[in-house]
Design a protein around this motif. Sequence first.
Motif, short mmCIF file in Angstrom:
data_model
loop_
_atom_site.label_atom_id
_atom_site.label_comp_id
_atom_site.label_asym_id
_atom_site.label_seq_id
_atom_site.Cartn_x
_atom_site.Cartn_y
_atom_site.Cartn_z
N LYS A 80 0.84 -1.20 0.00
CA LYS A 80 0.00 0.00 0.00
C LYS A 80 0.88 1.25 0.00
N ARG A 83 1.02 8.23 0.90
CA ARG A 83 0.67 9.36 0.03
C ARG A 83 0.61 10.65 0.86
N ARG A 187 -7.77 20.54 -5.37
CA ARG A 187 -6.85 19.40 -5.49
C ARG A 187 -6.49 18.85 -4.10
N GLU A 190 -9.57 17.02 -2.68
CA GLU A 190 -9.84 15.72 -3.32
C GLU A 190 -8.85 14.67 -2.87
N LEU A 191 -7.58 15.04 -2.76
CA LEU A 191 -6.58 14.07 -2.31
C LEU A 191 -6.83 13.64 -0.86
N GLN A 192 -7.22 14.60 -0.02
CA GLN A 192 -7.54 14.24 1.36
C GLN A 192 -8.74 13.30 1.43
N GLU A 193 -9.72 13.54 0.58
CA GLU A 193 -10.89 12.66 0.55
C GLU A 193 -10.52 11.25 0.08
N GLN A 194 -9.41 11.13 -0.64
CA GLN A 194 -8.95 9.82 -1.10
C GLN A 194 -8.00 9.17 -0.08
N GLY A 195 -7.78 9.85 1.05
CA GLY A 195 -6.96 9.24 2.11
C GLY A 195 -5.54 9.73 2.17
N TRP A 196 -5.18 10.74 1.39
CA TRP A 196 -3.82 11.27 1.44
C TRP A 196 -3.61 12.03 2.75
N TYR A 198 -2.04 15.16 4.85
CA TYR A 198 -1.88 16.57 4.49
C TYR A 198 -0.93 17.26 5.46
#
Length: 201
Positions: A80, A83, A187, A190-196, A198
């Motif tokens: 995994k 990110r 941007r 959206e990345l945070q919503e995908q689990g990135w 921050y």
Amino acid sequence: MINPKWAMAVISGLAMLLLIGQSAQAQQDNQLIPQAREKSQASNPKHPARQKQVSKPAIKQEAANNTKMAEATKAESARKPHRLILQVNSNEPAMMNLTLNNATNVAQYYRGLGEPVSIEVVTFGPGLHMLRDDTSPVKPRIEVLAMSHPEISFKACGNTQENMRKAENKDINLIPQATVVKSGVVRVMELQEQGWSYVKP
């Protein structure tokens, strides 16, 4: 007329035969009962003897299954990717250099572990100067970093670029390593919503 002595002899004989038959049946039953009991115990999963036969292999199999599950979980965790989002919205060289330091440290850390990592440096507002071809104070460093660490990417806010174009009345050219996204803030969301993860340096 029946002779009483003869009748008594017949009755005694029949009684003797009956007793002999009952004794033989009892002996036969005594032989069959232990066999039936052993068969019943052997087929009963709750019987201690049966449990001893089943428990050891079952415990070994369960331990093997647990080991396989742990190894699979560990392997899945290693596969995994990690990110990270690094946000830059300030036109301060120190902040830009700190961001590049963080990106480099994270990339080297996971490279050392042999684990995949993706890092996005997202710029918007005054932070877009980091990726402007004419004003970036870290342009040479980004060029070197992009070659040594392809897992680090740079995103420029399209809205900010357009606003700067209007304000300065000229095209705002970006360094080759930059990729334009419509909105830097979106941007990041959206990345945070995908689990990135921050981080704002």
